[in-house]
Motif scaffolding. Sequence first.
Motif, short mmCIF file in Angstrom:
data_model
loop_
_atom_site.label_atom_id
_atom_site.label_comp_id
_atom_site.label_asym_id
_atom_site.label_seq_id
_atom_site.Cartn_x
_atom_site.Cartn_y
_atom_site.Cartn_z
N SER A 177 53.47 16.32 -0.15
CA SER A 177 54.86 16.52 0.24
C SER A 177 55.21 17.99 0.16
O SER A 177 54.40 18.82 -0.29
N ILE A 178 56.44 18.33 0.56
CA ILE A 178 56.87 19.73 0.53
C ILE A 178 57.11 20.22 -0.89
O ILE A 178 57.20 21.40 -1.14
N ARG A 179 57.22 19.27 -1.85
CA ARG A 179 57.38 19.62 -3.27
C ARG A 179 56.51 18.69 -4.09
O ARG A 179 56.54 17.48 -3.90
N VAL A 180 55.71 19.26 -5.00
CA VAL A 180 54.74 18.48 -5.76
C VAL A 180 55.41 17.35 -6.53
O VAL A 180 54.86 16.25 -6.65
N ALA A 181 56.62 17.59 -7.06
CA ALA A 181 57.31 16.58 -7.85
C ALA A 181 57.55 15.31 -7.04
O ALA A 181 57.63 14.21 -7.61
N LEU A 182 57.65 15.43 -5.72
CA LEU A 182 57.91 14.27 -4.87
C LEU A 182 56.68 13.39 -4.70
O LEU A 182 56.77 12.30 -4.16
N LYS B 9 47.30 8.75 8.08
CA LYS B 9 46.42 8.98 9.24
C LYS B 9 46.99 10.01 10.21
O LYS B 9 46.24 10.79 10.80
N LYS B 10 48.34 10.00 10.38
CA LYS B 10 48.91 10.79 11.48
C LYS B 10 49.93 11.84 11.04
O LYS B 10 50.44 12.58 11.88
N ARG B 11 50.28 11.90 9.75
CA ARG B 11 51.23 12.89 9.23
C ARG B 11 52.53 12.88 10.04
O ARG B 11 52.85 13.77 10.82
N ILE B 12 53.34 11.83 9.83
CA ILE B 12 54.56 11.65 10.61
C ILE B 12 55.81 12.11 9.87
O ILE B 12 56.91 12.08 10.42
N TYR B 13 55.69 12.52 8.60
CA TYR B 13 56.83 13.07 7.86
C TYR B 13 56.32 13.96 6.74
O TYR B 13 55.12 14.00 6.45
N GLU B 14 57.26 14.71 6.09
CA GLU B 14 56.89 15.68 5.06
C GLU B 14 57.54 15.40 3.71
O GLU B 14 57.14 16.00 2.71
N LEU B 15 58.53 14.51 3.65
CA LEU B 15 59.41 14.44 2.48
C LEU B 15 59.20 13.20 1.62
O LEU B 15 60.05 12.32 1.54
N GLY B 16 58.07 13.07 0.97
CA GLY B 16 57.87 12.09 -0.09
C GLY B 16 58.18 10.65 0.25
O GLY B 16 57.77 10.12 1.30
N SER B 17 58.93 9.99 -0.65
CA SER B 17 59.14 8.54 -0.56
C SER B 17 60.33 8.13 0.31
O SER B 17 60.51 6.95 0.58
#
Length: 375
Positions: A146-151, A268-276
């Motif tokens: 994610s964009i932040r490790v904590a996520l 497989k496709k990396r469709i988002y960046e923001l964790g859960s």
Amino acid sequence: MSCFRSYIVFISFFLLTFTCFGIRYFPVTDTETGGAQTEQSSDGTVLFGFSEAPEYRNGVGCSRGEIIHVAMTIDLEYLRGSIAAVHSVLRHASCPENVFFHFIAAEFDPASPRDLTRLVRSVFTSLSFKVYIFREDSVINLISSSIRVALENPLNYARNYLGDILDPLVNRVIYLDSDVILVDDIHKLWNITLEKNRVIGAPEYCHTNFTKYFTDNFWSDPVMSRVFGSRRARPCYFNTGVMVMDMVKWRKGNYRKRIENWMEVQRKKRIYELGSLPPFLLVFGGNIEPIHHRWNQHGLGGDNVKGSCRSLHSGPVSLLHWSGKGKPWVRLDEKRPCPLDHLWEPYDLYIGKGHRQISAVGSSFSIVGYANYFS
């Protein structure tokens, strides 16, 4: 024949273990309260020291039969926030003895579930609660960067498994993040009706650019990009840190698996960046019960990179949420608090070295300059 019987026993044991996710409940008894509010975990990690919270009793007209179920995660890193959140719920509840907390603890957290149970019991001596173990291996292989490790913390995904974690008799629950405080009666949130067969309720923010929560890989795919086309309403952003959840419909609809399916696509496709958050948007966007914005004044922790200060949104406030990188207890300890962090401080029960405690009981500090919001 004996080999066949052994095989059947093994398979039965495996299925039983998987179904309950290895979650154990540590019952709390009157003899386990302990006198001190500082505990030491089994691996030598000293947990935060806290003062004992005041006793909050039911007001006139409270019925013992109505239980409000609240689910939260609890771990060593966010323990101070969790304690403050519980304190705020009890402080403002009209029937605090009717609130039952379900704490989900990580299996491999430095503070064991048993240590956390003792600590919570010593701080809130009359609190009704259970502590469950969340088996991180049930989700670890589905988590992407994610964009932040904590996520990426597996405990962030525990909300996906509430249908399996909580007791089967729990039919409805309020899920709260550990970085919130309530300044209103939680009974009001509990009584919100989920209409039109909806599974969850949360404040929606339709002015937010919904498309930014997904990558070009998602929007350029002709199949995935049409996922929201059949929804009842326009999909809007909502924050999963405050949700009213119908657990009967959740379990019946197997929503855990629906969320996991999107997490598998993400790997497989990396469709988002923001964790859960995005898998929840994909499953529920456009199909949630919209709740008044006063129940999640989120974003007070700033963005996910700098954690800069932010102000309240316009309108009344019932719940403040420090989502984002900045947490009030960290900024207060570092002597660089944001103005709104002082609204969190009166609920803080931490009495560590050099810490100045401000009581929420009878305090007017928490609403100074914000009286028009808390109404």
